[in-house]
Design an enzyme around this catalytic site. Structure first.
Site, PDB file in Angstrom:
ATOM      1  N   SER A  13      15.603  -9.729   4.185  1.00 44.80           N
ATOM      2  CA  SER A  13      14.630  -8.629   4.153  1.00 44.80           C
ATOM      3  C   SER A  13      13.574  -8.851   3.070  1.00 44.80           C
ATOM      4  O   SER A  13      12.401  -8.519   3.264  1.00 44.80           O
ATOM      5  CB  SER A  13      15.331  -7.274   3.964  1.00 44.80           C
ATOM      6  OG  SER A  13      15.812  -7.120   2.662  1.00 44.80           O
ATOM      7  N   ASN A  14      13.967  -9.425   1.947  1.00 46.70           N
ATOM      8  CA  ASN A  14      12.960  -9.725   0.919  1.00 46.70           C
ATOM      9  C   ASN A  14      11.992 -10.805   1.398  1.00 46.70           C
ATOM     10  O   ASN A  14      10.787 -10.721   1.153  1.00 46.70           O
ATOM     11  CB  ASN A  14      13.649 -10.150  -0.381  1.00 46.70           C
ATOM     12  CG  ASN A  14      14.043  -8.952  -1.224  1.00 46.70           C
ATOM     13  OD1 ASN A  14      13.188  -8.248  -1.742  1.00 46.70           O
ATOM     14  ND2 ASN A  14      15.343  -8.705  -1.329  1.00 46.70           N
ATOM     15  N   MET A  86      22.109 -17.166  -2.343  1.00 46.18           N
ATOM     16  CA  MET A  86      23.347 -16.829  -3.038  1.00 46.18           C
ATOM     17  C   MET A  86      24.116 -18.067  -3.504  1.00 46.18           C
ATOM     18  O   MET A  86      25.327 -18.169  -3.329  1.00 46.18           O
ATOM     19  CB  MET A  86      24.229 -15.954  -2.135  1.00 46.18           C
ATOM     20  CG  MET A  86      23.551 -14.680  -1.661  1.00 46.18           C
ATOM     21  SD  MET A  86      22.931 -13.649  -3.002  1.00 46.18           S
ATOM     22  CE  MET A  86      24.464 -12.926  -3.531  1.00 46.18           C
ATOM     23  N   ASN A 103      13.197 -15.751  -8.913  1.00 52.33           N
ATOM     24  CA  ASN A 103      14.344 -15.137  -8.242  1.00 52.33           C
ATOM     25  C   ASN A 103      14.187 -13.624  -8.286  1.00 52.33           C
ATOM     26  O   ASN A 103      13.592 -13.076  -9.217  1.00 52.33           O
ATOM     27  CB  ASN A 103      15.623 -15.521  -9.001  1.00 52.33           C
ATOM     28  CG  ASN A 103      16.882 -14.925  -8.387  1.00 52.33           C
ATOM     29  OD1 ASN A 103      17.080 -14.956  -7.172  1.00 52.33           O
ATOM     30  ND2 ASN A 103      17.738 -14.356  -9.226  1.00 52.33           N
ATOM     31  N   HIS A 105      16.571 -10.213  -8.455  1.00 53.23           N
ATOM     32  CA  HIS A 105      17.951  -9.842  -8.774  1.00 53.23           C
ATOM     33  C   HIS A 105      18.082  -8.319  -8.728  1.00 53.23           C
ATOM     34  O   HIS A 105      17.243  -7.615  -9.296  1.00 53.23           O
ATOM     35  CB  HIS A 105      18.322 -10.367 -10.167  1.00 53.23           C
ATOM     36  CG  HIS A 105      19.736 -10.047 -10.527  1.00 53.23           C
ATOM     37  ND1 HIS A 105      20.800 -10.770 -10.043  1.00 53.23           N
ATOM     38  CD2 HIS A 105      20.269  -9.063 -11.289  1.00 53.23           C
ATOM     39  CE1 HIS A 105      21.921 -10.248 -10.499  1.00 53.23           C
ATOM     40  NE2 HIS A 105      21.637  -9.207 -11.258  1.00 53.23           N
ATOM     41  N   THR A 137      15.858 -20.013 -15.069  1.00 52.82           N
ATOM     42  CA  THR A 137      16.227 -21.033 -16.052  1.00 52.82           C
ATOM     43  C   THR A 137      17.694 -21.384 -15.798  1.00 52.82           C
ATOM     44  O   THR A 137      18.346 -20.772 -14.942  1.00 52.82           O
ATOM     45  CB  THR A 137      16.054 -20.506 -17.490  1.00 52.82           C
ATOM     46  OG1 THR A 137      16.834 -19.308 -17.625  1.00 52.82           O
ATOM     47  CG2 THR A 137      14.601 -20.214 -17.807  1.00 52.82           C
ATOM     48  N   GLU A 139      20.296 -20.743 -17.379  1.00 54.23           N
ATOM     49  CA  GLU A 139      21.278 -19.678 -17.609  1.00 54.23           C
ATOM     50  C   GLU A 139      21.163 -18.638 -16.492  1.00 54.23           C
ATOM     51  O   GLU A 139      20.097 -18.023 -16.321  1.00 54.23           O
ATOM     52  CB  GLU A 139      21.046 -19.019 -18.981  1.00 54.23           C
ATOM     53  CG  GLU A 139      22.213 -18.143 -19.376  1.00 54.23           C
ATOM     54  CD  GLU A 139      21.989 -17.436 -20.719  1.00 54.23           C
ATOM     55  OE1 GLU A 139      22.823 -16.605 -21.078  1.00 54.23           O
ATOM     56  OE2 GLU A 139      20.968 -17.718 -21.372  1.00 54.23           O
TER      57      GLU A 139
HETATM   58  C1  GRF Z   1      18.898  -8.632  -2.450  1.00 56.60           C
HETATM   59  O1  GRF Z   1      19.432  -7.454  -2.963  1.00 56.60           O
HETATM   60  C2  GRF Z   1      18.598  -9.594  -3.549  1.00 56.60           C
HETATM   61  O2  GRF Z   1      18.145  -8.988  -4.710  1.00 56.60           O
HETATM   62  C3  GRF Z   1      19.954 -10.209  -3.786  1.00 56.60           C
HETATM   63  O3  GRF Z   1      20.501 -10.378  -2.506  1.00 56.60           O
HETATM   64  C4  GRF Z   1      19.935  -9.404  -1.627  1.00 56.60           C
HETATM   65  C5  GRF Z   1      19.321 -10.166  -0.491  1.00 56.60           C
HETATM   66  O4  GRF Z   1      18.834  -9.302   0.505  1.00 56.60           O
HETATM   67  N1  GRF Z   1      19.853 -11.419  -4.562  1.00 56.60           N
HETATM   68  P1  GRF Z   1      17.842  -9.849   1.621  1.00 56.60           P
HETATM   69  O5  GRF Z   1      18.494 -11.084   2.234  1.00 56.60           O
HETATM   70  O6  GRF Z   1      16.541 -10.162   0.980  1.00 56.60           O
HETATM   71  O7  GRF Z   1      17.743  -8.741   2.616  1.00 56.60           O
END
Ligand code: GRF
Length: 212
Positions: A13-14, A86, A103, A105, A137, A139
């Site tokens: 979705s992002n 992930m 990224n 988060h 980075t 970390e």
């Molecule tokens: C989002 O909440 C993102 O921040 C996290 O994993 C989720 C991914 O959602 N790292 P999508 O695949 O973008 O819908």
């Protein structure tokens, strides 16, 4: 025009908000470590080149990251965007993309780095939660922060309701961060800090619970 490569692992979705945002860049490819990621179908349907490269086909994290970087570099990106990707990345990978890897988060970093952020926020009883876009980075989840957005945690929230509220904010701040970088209004400087020449910084506050 800058070229970006987006990495995903799931529903995307992002990624989709980035495709919808009419950003001043070319989305050169979407790459997933999972062949069945719904996001790959969405990107493919829009004519964007898609690649699946499974981490399970490699003996080690290092081997996977080398192959992933080779795939990414075929598209010669100016910016690599982790949009729900992930996998923990090796230092070699991260250093190869220093200053051009970001990224999203789902927490107000540095609180709640890692996974299960909404469950942990509820467990801790915080009243404000949210999301962060940052340069990556070595970390995990600790790179220089570009933008954050906060949401209230409501009394009856569950991980699902809280996550939906945060996701709406993710979809607002992620395209903004990518746009700033593509327009060279925001960058990572030689000291490793986020620098900007944006003249205007609009401000707003969030207090939760609200004041009487
Ligand atoms: C989002 O909440 C993102 O921040 C996290 O994993 C989720 C991914 O959602 N790292 P999508 O695949 O973008 O819908």
């Amino acid at each position: 025009m800058k070229r970006i490569v987006i990495l995903i692992s799931g529903r995307g979705s992002n990624m989709q908000t980035l495709l919808d945002a009419k950003l001043p860049c070319e989305i050169a490819a979407v790459i997933s470590n999972k062949a069945d990621a719904v996001g790959l179908e969405i990107a493919g349907a829009r004519g964007i080149p898609t690649v699946a490269i499974s981490h399970k086909d490699f003996a080690s994290r290092e081997d996977f990251d080398v192959a992933l970087a080779q795939e990414i570099d075929r598209y010669q990106p100016d910016l690599v965007v982790l949009a729900g990707f992930m996998r923990i990345l090796t230092a070699n990978f991260v250093n190869h993309y220093a200053g051009r890897l970001i990224n999203i988060h789902p927490s107000i970093l540095p609180a709640f780095s890692g996974v299960n952020t909404h469950e942990r926020a509820l467990q801790e009883g915080v009243k404000i939660h949210g999301c962060t876009v940052h340069f990556v980075t070595a970390e995990l989840d600790h790179g220089p922060i570009i933008i954050q957005s906060a949401v209230p945690v409501l009394l009856n929230d569950t991980p699902a309701t809280l996550s939906a509220r945060v996701l709406r904010e993710e979809h607002r701040i992620f395209p903004q961060a990518v746009r700033w970088i593509c327009e060279e209004q925001v960058w990572l400087n030689e000291q490793g800090h986020v620098a900007s020449d944006r003249l205007e910084q609009l401000g707003s506050t969030l207090t939760s619970p609200g004041l009487d």
